[in-house]
Write a protein that holds these residues in place. Structure first.
Motif, PDB file in Angstrom:
ATOM      1  N   TRP A  82       0.845  -1.177   0.000  1.00 48.01           N
ATOM      2  CA  TRP A  82       0.000   0.000   0.000  1.00 48.01           C
ATOM      3  C   TRP A  82       0.894   1.245   0.000  1.00 48.01           C
ATOM      4  O   TRP A  82       1.761   1.398   0.857  1.00 48.01           O
ATOM      5  CB  TRP A  82      -0.889   0.028   1.233  1.00 48.01           C
ATOM      6  N   GLY A  83       0.667   2.147  -0.959  1.00 47.95           N
ATOM      7  CA  GLY A  83       1.480   3.356  -1.043  1.00 47.95           C
ATOM      8  C   GLY A  83       0.759   4.621  -0.655  1.00 47.95           C
ATOM      9  O   GLY A  83       1.331   5.702  -0.698  1.00 47.95           O
ATOM     10  N   GLY A  84      -0.497   4.520  -0.287  1.00 49.11           N
ATOM     11  CA  GLY A  84      -1.286   5.693   0.057  1.00 49.11           C
ATOM     12  C   GLY A  84      -2.595   5.703  -0.698  1.00 49.11           C
ATOM     13  O   GLY A  84      -2.814   4.919  -1.636  1.00 49.11           O
ATOM     14  N   SER A  85      -3.493   6.618  -0.302  1.00 49.96           N
ATOM     15  CA  SER A  85      -4.823   6.661  -0.904  1.00 49.96           C
ATOM     16  C   SER A  85      -4.784   7.058  -2.370  1.00 49.96           C
ATOM     17  O   SER A  85      -5.723   6.792  -3.120  1.00 49.96           O
ATOM     18  CB  SER A  85      -5.709   7.641  -0.132  1.00 49.96           C
ATOM     19  N   HIS A  86      -3.701   7.705  -2.806  1.00 49.78           N
ATOM     20  CA  HIS A  86      -3.585   8.140  -4.198  1.00 49.78           C
ATOM     21  C   HIS A  86      -3.033   7.049  -5.111  1.00 49.78           C
ATOM     22  O   HIS A  86      -2.964   7.230  -6.322  1.00 49.78           O
ATOM     23  CB  HIS A  86      -2.656   9.358  -4.278  1.00 49.78           C
ATOM     24  N   MET A  87      -2.656   5.924  -4.527  1.00 49.07           N
ATOM     25  CA  MET A  87      -1.959   4.896  -5.297  1.00 49.07           C
ATOM     26  C   MET A  87      -2.699   3.560  -5.233  1.00 49.07           C
ATOM     27  O   MET A  87      -3.226   3.174  -4.179  1.00 49.07           O
ATOM     28  CB  MET A  87      -0.538   4.729  -4.756  1.00 49.07           C
ATOM     29  N   ALA A  88      -2.717   2.859  -6.353  1.00 49.81           N
ATOM     30  CA  ALA A  88      -3.307   1.528  -6.385  1.00 49.81           C
ATOM     31  C   ALA A  88      -2.458   0.572  -5.554  1.00 49.81           C
ATOM     32  O   ALA A  88      -1.258   0.789  -5.353  1.00 49.81           O
ATOM     33  CB  ALA A  88      -3.403   1.034  -7.824  1.00 49.81           C
ATOM     34  N   VAL A  89      -3.081  -0.472  -5.072  1.00 45.58           N
ATOM     35  CA  VAL A  89      -2.366  -1.485  -4.295  1.00 45.58           C
ATOM     36  C   VAL A  89      -1.588  -2.378  -5.255  1.00 45.58           C
ATOM     37  O   VAL A  89      -2.136  -2.864  -6.254  1.00 45.58           O
ATOM     38  CB  VAL A  89      -3.346  -2.322  -3.453  1.00 45.58           C
ATOM     39  N   GLY A  90      -0.304  -2.580  -4.966  1.00 48.15           N
ATOM     40  CA  GLY A  90       0.519  -3.436  -5.800  1.00 48.15           C
ATOM     41  C   GLY A  90       0.497  -4.864  -5.315  1.00 48.15           C
ATOM     42  O   GLY A  90       0.866  -5.149  -4.178  1.00 48.15           O
ATOM     43  N   ALA A  91       0.015  -5.770  -6.150  1.00 52.59           N
ATOM     44  CA  ALA A  91      -0.036  -7.198  -5.811  1.00 52.59           C
ATOM     45  C   ALA A  91       1.045  -7.915  -6.607  1.00 52.59           C
ATOM     46  O   ALA A  91       0.918  -8.094  -7.822  1.00 52.59           O
ATOM     47  CB  ALA A  91      -1.412  -7.774  -6.121  1.00 52.59           C
ATOM     48  N   GLU A  92       2.116  -8.317  -5.941  1.00 57.84           N
ATOM     49  CA  GLU A  92       3.208  -9.027  -6.609  1.00 57.84           C
ATOM     50  C   GLU A  92       2.827 -10.496  -6.738  1.00 57.84           C
ATOM     51  O   GLU A  92       2.490 -11.150  -5.747  1.00 57.84           O
ATOM     52  CB  GLU A  92       4.500  -8.872  -5.818  1.00 57.84           C
ATOM     53  N   MET A  93       2.908 -11.005  -7.985  1.00 51.93           N
ATOM     54  CA  MET A  93       2.435 -12.359  -8.250  1.00 51.93           C
ATOM     55  C   MET A  93       3.498 -13.205  -8.944  1.00 51.93           C
ATOM     56  O   MET A  93       4.256 -12.701  -9.785  1.00 51.93           O
ATOM     57  CB  MET A  93       1.179 -12.320  -9.132  1.00 51.93           C
ATOM     58  N   ALA A  94       3.522 -14.479  -8.582  1.00 51.61           N
ATOM     59  CA  ALA A  94       4.334 -15.465  -9.291  1.00 51.61           C
ATOM     60  C   ALA A  94       3.436 -16.161 -10.310  1.00 51.61           C
ATOM     61  O   ALA A  94       2.334 -16.614  -9.983  1.00 51.61           O
ATOM     62  CB  ALA A  94       4.898 -16.477  -8.310  1.00 51.61           C
ATOM     63  N   LEU A  95       3.905 -16.223 -11.558  1.00 57.88           N
ATOM     64  CA  LEU A  95       3.112 -16.811 -12.631  1.00 57.88           C
ATOM     65  C   LEU A  95       3.542 -18.259 -12.900  1.00 57.88           C
ATOM     66  O   LEU A  95       4.656 -18.654 -12.525  1.00 57.88           O
ATOM     67  CB  LEU A  95       3.262 -15.963 -13.898  1.00 57.88           C
ATOM     68  N   PRO A  96       2.685 -19.041 -13.536  1.00 58.00           N
ATOM     69  CA  PRO A  96       3.007 -20.464 -13.776  1.00 58.00           C
ATOM     70  C   PRO A  96       4.280 -20.689 -14.586  1.00 58.00           C
ATOM     71  O   PRO A  96       4.940 -21.725 -14.445  1.00 58.00           O
ATOM     72  CB  PRO A  96       1.774 -20.976 -14.538  1.00 58.00           C
ATOM     73  N   ASP A  97       4.657 -19.735 -15.449  1.00 56.43           N
ATOM     74  CA  ASP A  97       5.857 -19.917 -16.274  1.00 56.43           C
ATOM     75  C   ASP A  97       7.147 -19.528 -15.557  1.00 56.43           C
ATOM     76  O   ASP A  97       8.217 -19.505 -16.165  1.00 56.43           O
ATOM     77  CB  ASP A  97       5.726 -19.131 -17.580  1.00 56.43           C
ATOM     78  N   GLY A  98       7.044 -19.216 -14.262  1.00 55.63           N
ATOM     79  CA  GLY A  98       8.234 -18.878 -13.483  1.00 55.63           C
ATOM     80  C   GLY A  98       8.568 -17.399 -13.462  1.00 55.63           C
ATOM     81  O   GLY A  98       9.533 -17.000 -12.795  1.00 55.63           O
ATOM     82  N   THR A  99       7.818 -16.577 -14.177  1.00 62.93           N
ATOM     83  CA  THR A  99       8.054 -15.142 -14.181  1.00 62.93           C
ATOM     84  C   THR A  99       7.199 -14.469 -13.108  1.00 62.93           C
ATOM     85  O   THR A  99       6.380 -15.119 -12.444  1.00 62.93           O
ATOM     86  CB  THR A  99       7.738 -14.527 -15.556  1.00 62.93           C
ATOM     87  N   PHE A 100       7.401 -13.174 -12.961  1.00 62.33           N
ATOM     88  CA  PHE A 100       6.670 -12.411 -11.949  1.00 62.33           C
ATOM     89  C   PHE A 100       6.028 -11.189 -12.593  1.00 62.33           C
ATOM     90  O   PHE A 100       6.507 -10.669 -13.608  1.00 62.33           O
ATOM     91  CB  PHE A 100       7.616 -11.959 -10.831  1.00 62.33           C
ATOM     92  N   THR A 101       4.947 -10.738 -11.990  1.00 62.39           N
ATOM     93  CA  THR A 101       4.280  -9.529 -12.446  1.00 62.39           C
ATOM     94  C   THR A 101       3.650  -8.837 -11.249  1.00 62.39           C
ATOM     95  O   THR A 101       3.448  -9.452 -10.202  1.00 62.39           O
ATOM     96  CB  THR A 101       3.207  -9.845 -13.506  1.00 62.39           C
ATOM     97  N   THR A 102       3.346  -7.561 -11.426  1.00 58.35           N
ATOM     98  CA  THR A 102       2.660  -6.792 -10.390  1.00 58.35           C
ATOM     99  C   THR A 102       1.323  -6.327 -10.942  1.00 58.35           C
ATOM    100  O   THR A 102       1.265  -5.678 -11.991  1.00 58.35           O
ATOM    101  CB  THR A 102       3.486  -5.575  -9.955  1.00 58.35           C
ATOM    102  N   ALA A 103       0.256  -6.689 -10.255  1.00 58.25           N
ATOM    103  CA  ALA A 103      -1.078  -6.236 -10.623  1.00 58.25           C
ATOM    104  C   ALA A 103      -1.422  -5.013  -9.793  1.00 58.25           C
ATOM    105  O   ALA A 103      -1.264  -5.029  -8.572  1.00 58.25           O
ATOM    106  CB  ALA A 103      -2.103  -7.346 -10.392  1.00 58.25           C
ATOM    107  N   TRP A 104      -1.877  -3.949 -10.455  1.00 58.04           N
ATOM    108  CA  TRP A 104      -2.249  -2.718  -9.758  1.00 58.04           C
ATOM    109  C   TRP A 104      -3.759  -2.716  -9.585  1.00 58.04           C
ATOM    110  O   TRP A 104      -4.499  -2.617 -10.555  1.00 58.04           O
ATOM    111  CB  TRP A 104      -1.772  -1.496 -10.536  1.00 58.04           C
TER     112      TRP A 104
END
Length: 378
Positions: A82-104
């Motif tokens: 959480w970065g504050g009310s002005h910012m979306a929540v960053g959800a760090e995710m591990a994907l099935p192919d071994g890579t990573f992504t962040t969902a906002w």
């Protein structure tokens, strides 16, 4: 001037020119460090998916996790930030192919506004600044700059008499020759940056000494045994039990009601705890960490503040916070950014003054050597 003296003078000037890469490197590190302080805010400005309005009741962590995992089928959320009310929540995710992504994820509506795969700009610029993306060699090269930086601070205070006048009578002669103007800028920027240069020098020197002792096998101690879930509290099942993020955060907030939630890390293995990180404001430089049993949602231990931490552990945490400016929200970040910019200007103006002076002296030395040679041949 004799040919021998001219040659000696020329060698001295070559010696001076060889120092230029050090100061150019210091300027690069100052600029990247200044950018790193506000790297998240820069990304927020250019990436609309990171933005969120401040109105409405925020959703619980479980709903945010469900929304993020629905946007990336097969993905598993490992943490929320959480970065504050002005910012979306960053959800760090591990994907099935071994890579990573962040969902906002919008904290109020639960809408996934975008995905940021791979390394973020914040991670890149901090790695570039901190260790030139080549650890540990880059780490040593960067932190070793604390020595010339501290030396320049001390020698500058000795050379610049009555420097304190620049605090209440700053003088920059904008309409004078460039050499005069840059000299005034250098002195004023240096005076106003004294405290900041001292902070950056001391913290960088700490990083250098700490990692050097660590690699020598000496270490400073102060580390704690990792907090793990007891074996008899781990349920036996064919499938991995899903952590109740809402219950975990609720337990942490019950333990520290005044804590401002910043980060939730979910367990990576069966023995890991769920970690809730925030700041209660009791000790601004020190974060609060609540370790929670992910199966029972019971608080195992509360860490943070001055209680239970060794001197080395406190020093390490405080040094990092002071170096990065990451301890008081956006106002402190803006102060660190402003003085980081001022320090970058200080190094640049010093390089400019030194280059012009050395170039002029080099030209004079070369002319003197040629004159001496011509006189000896006459």
């Amino acid at each position: 001037m004799s040919a021998g003296k001219s040659r000696t003078r020329l060698w001295f000037l070559w010696h001076s020119w060889l120092a230029m890469p050090i100061w150019a490197f210091l300027f690069f590190i100052c600029v990247t460090g200044t950018i790193a302080v506000v790297s998240t805010e820069i990304t927020w400005l250019v990436d609309p998916s990171m933005r969120a309005s401040g109105g409405g009741q925020p959703l619980p962590p479980g709903a945010l996790i469900a929304a993020a995992e629905a946007a990336a089928p097969g993905g598993r959320v490992e943490s929320l930030s959480w970065g504050g009310s002005h910012m979306a929540v960053g959800a760090e995710m591990a994907l099935p192919d071994g890579t990573f992504t962040t969902a906002w994820v919008n904290p109020v509506t639960g809408v996934v506004q975008g995905l940021s795969p791979g390394t973020s700009f914040r991670q890149f610029i901090r790695a570039l600044h901190g260790w030139l993306m080549t650890y540990p060699t880059g780490w040593y090269l960067v932190t070793a700059l604390a020595i010339p930086l501290a030396g320049s601070l001390v020698t500058g205070l000795v050379v610049y008499k009555r420097f304190w006048k620049s605090f209440y009578q700053p003088r920059i002669r904008w309409r004078q020759a460039p050499r005069v103007m840059w000299g005034d800028l250098h002195r004023v920027a240096g005076t106003w940056s004294i405290w900041f240069i001292a902070v950056i020098s001391i913290t960088s020197l700490w990083f250098l000494i700490y990692i050097a002792l660590f690699h020598l096998g000496i270490g400073l101690g102060g580390g704690k045994a990792p907090v793990m879930v007891a074996r008899d509290q781990i349920p036996v099942s064919a499938a991995r039990p899903k952590t109740d993020a809402d219950a975990v955060v609720a337990a942490a907030m019950a333990a520290l009601p005044d804590m401002r939630l910043r980060y939730l890390r979910l367990p990576g293995t069966a023995y890991d705890t769920a970690s809730v990180i925030g700041s209660s404001g009791q000790v601004p430089l020190l974060p609060d960490i609540v370790r929670v049993n992910p199966y029972t949602s019971e608080v195992i231990v509360v860490e943070g503040g001055l209680e239970g931490a060794s001197g080395v552990e406190l020093t390490r945490t405080i040094m990092r916070a002071l170096h990065t400016g990451d301890f008081g929200g956006l106002p402190v970040k803006l102060i660190w950014f402003a003085f980081g910019s001022l320090m970058s200007l200080l190094v640049f103006s010093g390089m400019l003054i030194w280059t012009k002076r050395t170039a002029r002296a080099t030209a004079e030395a070369v002319r003197g050597l040629r004159t001496a040679r011509a006189s000896s041949n006459a």
